[in-house]
Enzyme design. Structure first.
Site, PDB file in Angstrom:
ATOM      1  N   ASP A 239      39.299  42.760  34.326  1.00  0.00           N
ATOM      2  CA  ASP A 239      39.560  43.053  32.916  1.00  0.00           C
ATOM      3  C   ASP A 239      40.772  42.267  32.405  1.00  0.00           C
ATOM      4  O   ASP A 239      41.638  42.812  31.716  1.00  0.00           O
ATOM      5  CB  ASP A 239      39.777  44.550  32.684  1.00  0.00           C
TER       6      ASP A 239
ATOM      7  N   SER B 199      46.388  47.738  24.836  1.00  0.00           N
ATOM      8  CA  SER B 199      45.792  46.881  25.856  1.00  0.00           C
ATOM      9  C   SER B 199      46.261  45.446  25.723  1.00  0.00           C
ATOM     10  O   SER B 199      46.322  44.899  24.617  1.00  0.00           O
ATOM     11  CB  SER B 199      44.268  46.913  25.762  1.00  0.00           C
TER      12      SER B 199
ATOM     13  N   HIS C 160      38.769  43.274  27.679  1.00  0.00           N
ATOM     14  CA  HIS C 160      38.026  44.115  26.744  1.00  0.00           C
ATOM     15  C   HIS C 160      38.576  44.036  25.318  1.00  0.00           C
ATOM     16  O   HIS C 160      37.896  44.413  24.368  1.00  0.00           O
ATOM     17  CB  HIS C 160      37.987  45.574  27.225  1.00  0.00           C
TER      18      HIS C 160
END
Length: 366
Positions: free
Chosen positions: A141, A213, A111
């Site tokens: 992901d 992330s 993402h």
């Protein structure tokens, strides 16, 4: 209501690593990873060695996306008078990535780089490079990038499963303040959050903030044990619950993307849901365990092997199935063309079926 938050965002980034105090018993060099003390042994006052090993391999990634938009209203009536004037706006977001190979391969969260037109990598030593996307796996992901630079620092992957209570460190650049280290423990393993198709998250209370992330979760020896993915928060700020994809998952994704261009997974051709207490009672089960087969794809492996909607999947190859998530993860982790023995309960009677696992179609085809 608690909300799951991904850790990347416009103009924000992060990765984390930490320092703390821990008593453990140690008889020689190289302390164990976490664990309760057997006696009052050596007092650890710094994790700087682990950080110095891992931090150089954690990089910041900047992604840009070119967006074309009209300055005039969307109404066609007005557009005929306004002509075609348009302007482009570049959006930048900041995340993290971990260098896992001297060939320049880097793991990050999907993402973070999704829809990016350009990806710029800023290394710990000040060098920068444009990254190419080797492949992506939306179902976990995760994404794999590659840069072309010499003498790259590389982190070591530890594919073994961490234990609850192990000390862990998170490395990154939270909120754009610069590379930061935080410390915590493994709070739980095998978490399913519903944000990806296949999940087996490590939960930690090591501080992870927005923008982290794709960053590194490491053990006290500087080994990579996870890729930071999401936090559980009501307002978007850190509340003590962060989640990382295990290194074992990331390693498998990386290998398949390099060798095949996509992740190869086993496929049964079924939809499986968890057994609730009410369902367990209606199916005459002693406990709420296993997975209820709610849908079977026509002519798929399950259909050809005799599995039917309404069957309860209670075991695979003699091992008990805890829930639907576990069943699907086991099947996905099985190489195609492998025969599995399925333990099934049908009409309150046990049944054993042999099924030849197929190849899961790419995510966009599911």
């Amino acid at each position: 209501m608690k909300l799951l938050k991904f850790l990347a965002g416009p103009a924000l980034t992060g990765v984390i690593v930490g320092m703390g105090v821990l008593w453990w018993h140690q008889s020689g060099p190289g302390a164990p990873n976490g664990g309760a003390p057997a006696s009052m042994g050596q007092l650890v006052t710094s994790y700087s060695e682990a950080v110095s090993r891992a931090a150089p391999a954690v990089a910041n990634i900047y992604t840009t996306q070119v967006i074309t938009r009209r300055d005039e209203p969307d109404d066609p009536f007005f557009q005929q008078f306004m002509g075609e004037p348009r302007r482009e706006r570049i959006l930048s977001s900041l995340g993290s990535a971990v260098i896992v190979s001297s060939a320049g391969y880097m793991l990050t969260s999907y993402h973070v780089i999704r829809d990016a037109d350009e990806i710029l990598v800023a290394l710990h030593d000040g060098r920068e490079a444009r990254a190419q996307v080797v492949g992506t796996d939306p179902e976990t992901d995760l994404a794999l990038l590659q840069i072309s630079l010499d003498n790259l620092p590389v982190i070591r992957l530890d594919n073994s499963a961490p234990n609850v209570g192990d000390v862990v460190l998170a490395i990154g650049n939270p909120l754009g303040v610069g590379q930061t280290v935080s410390m915590g423990i493994v709070s739980a393993t095998g978490r399913n959050l519903g944000i990806a198709t296949f999940e087996n998250f490590i939960q930690t209370d090591a501080a992870i903030n927005r923008g982290n992330s794709g960053g590194a979760l490491i053990d006290t020896r500087g080994n990579l044990i996870g890729i930071n993915t999401a936090i559980l928060s009501a307002g978007g700020s850190w509340e003590g619950m962060g989640f990382a994809s295990p290194a074992s998952t990331a390693s498998k994704v990386m290998t398949d993307l390099i060798e095949h261009g996509r992740v190869i997974r086993g496929w049964l051709g079924v939809t499986v849901q968890d057994i609730t207490p009410n369902l367990a009672a209606s199916f005459g089960l002693e406990e709420a365990r296993g997975g209820l087969v709610s849908e079977v794809v026509r002519n798929g492996p399950a259909h050809q092997g005799g599995l039917r909607p309404g069957d309860v999947l209670s075991g695979i190859n003699g091992n008990r199935v805890r829930d639907g998530f576990q069943a699907m993860n086991i099947i996905a982790g099985t190489r195609p063309d492998t025969e599995l023995e399925l333990n099934v309960i049908r009409n309150r009677e046990p049944l054993t079926l042999s099924v030849l696992i197929g190849t899961r179609p790419p995510a966009e085809e599911n």
